[in-house]
Every structure is written in C-alpha cells, then in structure tokens.
Scaffold this motif. Structure first.
Motif, PDB file in Angstrom:
ATOM      1  N   GLY A   1       0.788  -1.223   0.000  1.00  0.00           N
ATOM      2  CA  GLY A   1       0.000   0.000   0.000  1.00  0.00           C
ATOM      3  C   GLY A   1       0.821   1.274   0.000  1.00  0.00           C
ATOM      4  N   GLY A   2       2.100   1.201   0.399  1.00  0.00           N
ATOM      5  CA  GLY A   2       2.924   2.398   0.415  1.00  0.00           C
ATOM      6  C   GLY A   2       4.049   2.299   1.425  1.00  0.00           C
ATOM      7  N   LYS A   3       4.801   3.389   1.556  1.00  0.00           N
ATOM      8  CA  LYS A   3       5.970   3.403   2.439  1.00  0.00           C
ATOM      9  C   LYS A   3       5.573   3.236   3.900  1.00  0.00           C
ATOM     10  N   THR A   4       4.499   3.901   4.312  1.00  0.00           N
ATOM     11  CA  THR A   4       4.054   3.799   5.705  1.00  0.00           C
ATOM     12  C   THR A   4       3.701   2.369   6.067  1.00  0.00           C
ATOM     13  N   GLU A   5       2.911   1.728   5.208  1.00  0.00           N
ATOM     14  CA  GLU A   5       2.496   0.352   5.479  1.00  0.00           C
ATOM     15  C   GLU A   5       3.690  -0.603   5.490  1.00  0.00           C
ATOM     16  N   LEU A   6       4.666  -0.319   4.660  1.00  0.00           N
ATOM     17  CA  LEU A   6       5.872  -1.143   4.622  1.00  0.00           C
ATOM     18  C   LEU A   6       6.641  -1.016   5.938  1.00  0.00           C
ATOM     19  N   PHE A   7       6.751   0.203   6.436  1.00  0.00           N
ATOM     20  CA  PHE A   7       7.423   0.456   7.715  1.00  0.00           C
ATOM     21  C   PHE A   7       6.699  -0.266   8.850  1.00  0.00           C
ATOM     22  N   LEU A   8       5.376  -0.149   8.865  1.00  0.00           N
ATOM     23  CA  LEU A   8       4.592  -0.778   9.933  1.00  0.00           C
ATOM     24  C   LEU A   8       4.635  -2.302   9.838  1.00  0.00           C
ATOM     25  N   ALA A   9       4.720  -2.830   8.623  1.00  0.00           N
ATOM     26  CA  ALA A   9       4.838  -4.283   8.461  1.00  0.00           C
ATOM     27  C   ALA A   9       6.155  -4.771   9.050  1.00  0.00           C
ATOM     28  N   LEU A  10       7.216  -3.998   8.858  1.00  0.00           N
ATOM     29  CA  LEU A  10       8.510  -4.339   9.456  1.00  0.00           C
ATOM     30  C   LEU A  10       8.425  -4.306  10.975  1.00  0.00           C
TER      31      LEU A  10
ATOM     32  N   GLU B   1      18.222 -10.467  23.906  1.00  0.00           N
ATOM     33  CA  GLU B   1      19.057 -11.125  22.900  1.00  0.00           C
ATOM     34  C   GLU B   1      18.551 -10.800  21.498  1.00  0.00           C
ATOM     35  N   GLY B   2      17.227 -10.736  21.351  1.00  0.00           N
ATOM     36  CA  GLY B   2      16.651 -10.354  20.065  1.00  0.00           C
ATOM     37  C   GLY B   2      16.969  -8.915  19.704  1.00  0.00           C
ATOM     38  N   SER B   3      17.078  -8.060  20.718  1.00  0.00           N
ATOM     39  CA  SER B   3      17.424  -6.660  20.463  1.00  0.00           C
ATOM     40  C   SER B   3      18.829  -6.544  19.883  1.00  0.00           C
ATOM     41  N   TRP B   4      19.707  -7.464  20.261  1.00  0.00           N
ATOM     42  CA  TRP B   4      21.051  -7.469  19.674  1.00  0.00           C
ATOM     43  C   TRP B   4      21.030  -8.086  18.276  1.00  0.00           C
ATOM     44  N   GLN B   5      20.341  -9.206  18.145  1.00  0.00           N
ATOM     45  CA  GLN B   5      20.301  -9.895  16.855  1.00  0.00           C
ATOM     46  C   GLN B   5      19.656  -9.039  15.770  1.00  0.00           C
ATOM     47  N   ARG B   6      18.659  -8.246  16.141  1.00  0.00           N
ATOM     48  CA  ARG B   6      17.970  -7.374  15.183  1.00  0.00           C
ATOM     49  C   ARG B   6      18.198  -5.908  15.562  1.00  0.00           C
ATOM     50  N   ARG B   7      19.438  -5.594  15.902  1.00  0.00           N
ATOM     51  CA  ARG B   7      19.753  -4.258  16.407  1.00  0.00           C
ATOM     52  C   ARG B   7      19.503  -3.160  15.385  1.00  0.00           C
ATOM     53  N   ASP B   8      19.595  -3.482  14.100  1.00  0.00           N
ATOM     54  CA  ASP B   8      19.303  -2.461  13.093  1.00  0.00           C
ATOM     55  C   ASP B   8      17.844  -2.023  13.182  1.00  0.00           C
ATOM     56  N   LEU B   9      16.944  -2.983  13.373  1.00  0.00           N
ATOM     57  CA  LEU B   9      15.528  -2.651  13.504  1.00  0.00           C
ATOM     58  C   LEU B   9      15.240  -1.988  14.847  1.00  0.00           C
ATOM     59  N   ALA B  10      15.875  -2.485  15.899  1.00  0.00           N
ATOM     60  CA  ALA B  10      15.662  -1.895  17.223  1.00  0.00           C
ATOM     61  C   ALA B  10      16.048  -0.420  17.215  1.00  0.00           C
ATOM     62  N   ARG B  11      17.173  -0.102  16.583  1.00  0.00           N
ATOM     63  CA  ARG B  11      17.604   1.296  16.502  1.00  0.00           C
ATOM     64  C   ARG B  11      16.644   2.113  15.644  1.00  0.00           C
ATOM     65  N   LEU B  12      16.172   1.513  14.568  1.00  0.00           N
ATOM     66  CA  LEU B  12      15.247   2.212  13.672  1.00  0.00           C
ATOM     67  C   LEU B  12      13.975   2.618  14.402  1.00  0.00           C
ATOM     68  N   PHE B  13      13.409   1.695  15.170  1.00  0.00           N
ATOM     69  CA  PHE B  13      12.114   1.949  15.792  1.00  0.00           C
ATOM     70  C   PHE B  13      12.203   2.766  17.074  1.00  0.00           C
TER      71      PHE B  13
END
Length: 224
Positions: A61-70, A110-122
């Motif tokens: 649906g767009g950039k916003t929906e893509l961000f929220l899906a992540l 541990e998940g915050s480290w494994q997915r630290r790129d996403l954790a920092r993003l959000f």
C-alpha cells in the motif's frame, strides 16, 4: 479445460507472492536502517528488491504500510522468542514469576542485539504519522501483560514495581541495540537481569502467584 483451484499453479503463485513480500521487507529493512523513514525512498526499496513500485503498492500500500509491516514483524519475533523461553522455563520446573519474567526478558534482549538495526530504527522516533501513538499504546499493554506474568497485585507498590521492571527491559534493549560489540551487549543484559532480580524481589514474596500462570502467550506479548 479450466485448471482446478488449489493445484500446483496456486501453490506456485502463493510461494512467489510470499517471496516477493519477503524480498521487499528485507530491502525496506536495509533502506530504512540506512536513511530512516523520512528520507527513505520507495524507488530505492524496489530497486534492491528487484521489483517494481506497482508491486510494492500492491503488496503493502505504500511506504508507511511497509514500515509498519517491518515493525509488526519485529514485534512478532520478540513475542515468539519470549514466549518460547518462558514456556521452556516452565517445562523445566521454574515457578517463580520473577524468574519466568527473566527468561522472557533475556530472550527479548538477545533479540534486540540480533535485530539491532531494527531496534535502533524503531526507537529513534523517525516513523510515519501515528507511529508514536501506536508505540505508546503497545507500551501500556506491555505493562499490563507484565503485571499478569509477574502475578502483581493491584496495589500502588506492585504497579510501580511492574512499571520499573518494564522500564528496565526497555532501556536495556536500547543499550543492547546500540552496543559496539556482542560482549558489551551481554554485559548490559547481565546488568539488566541483576536489576530485575533486585527490584522484582517484593513480587517474588507474594503468596498468591496465580497471575504467573498467565502463560507463554502473555509473556510473549509482554516482552515486546
């Protein structure tokens, strides 16, 4: 003759759709992590995914929906890991609600480290309109679920304790995600667990711990 539904063609189409979504989410993860939400470009996402703008809008649906899906995918991964860890602890005979809470907290961190790129993003506040409200709403639910898992009573002291423990996990998650090395991240996790044991001690002394039987699903929802 018309092809019967549910045959190989249908399975192939479903597989291709799932792969397209997966590729777009991975590309979006890279682009958002590099540029943030505001500066991210849909064209960059589809180029990395090897797809088209039309396909992206069709699937998300767009950039916003893509961000929220992540974001939802990231939250679901946290929930699944925490739920599995709490369930495993229960299976091993752990009954202390604070120790069950710690099992889920460790998985979350541990998940915050494994997915630290996403954790920092959000956690940096750069999201679409309404995202901060969604995060605050999820945060309130997080506290409520943690209260259930910990068997907390509806008293000012217990409510404060649950809020403090939830804050410890949240802030530790931030520190873990921004750690320079895995060793540094592990030190943060250990420090957070020590704080949880210290501040959670009053809850562990309750005679009525029926709330701790809220189950792995509650734990997963809480530690996200």
């Amino acid at each position: 003759m018309a092809r019967k539904p549910g045959g190989r063609s249908g399975s192939w189409e479903w597989s291709r759709t799932a792969q397209t979504r997966k590729s777009m989410l991975q590309a979006a993860r890279e682009v958002f992590s590099e540029h943030g939400f505001a500066d991210a470009n849909v064209a960059d996402v589809v180029e990395r995914a090897g797809s088209s703008v039309g396909s992206l809008y069709h699937h998300f649906g767009g950039k916003t929906e893509l961000f929220l899906a992540l974001w939802e995918e990231h939250q679901a991964a946290h929930e699944e890991a925490a739920a599995s860890s709490v369930a495993a602890a229960k299976q091993a005979g752990v009954k202390d609600p604070v120790e069950l809470f710690i099992a889920g907290a460790r998985a979350f961190l541990e998940g915050s480290w494994q997915r630290r790129d996403l954790a920092r993003l959000f956690m940096d506040g750069d999201g679409p309109p309404g995202f901060e409200l969604m995060r605050r709403t999820r945060g309130r639910e997080w506290v409520r679920q943690n209260a259930v898992l910990l068997g907390a009573a509806n008293t000012p002291t217990d409510r404060l304790t649950v809020s403090v423990l939830t804050s410890v996990i949240g802030e530790a998650g931030r520190e873990v995600a921004t750690s320079e090395t895995e060793e540094e991240a592990k030190e943060v996790v250990d420090a957070a667990i020590a704080l949880i044991r210290r501040f959670g001690d009053p809850l562990a002394t309750h005679d009525d711990t029926t709330g701790a039987a809220g189950g792995a699903d509650d734990a997963g929802a809480a530690l996200s």
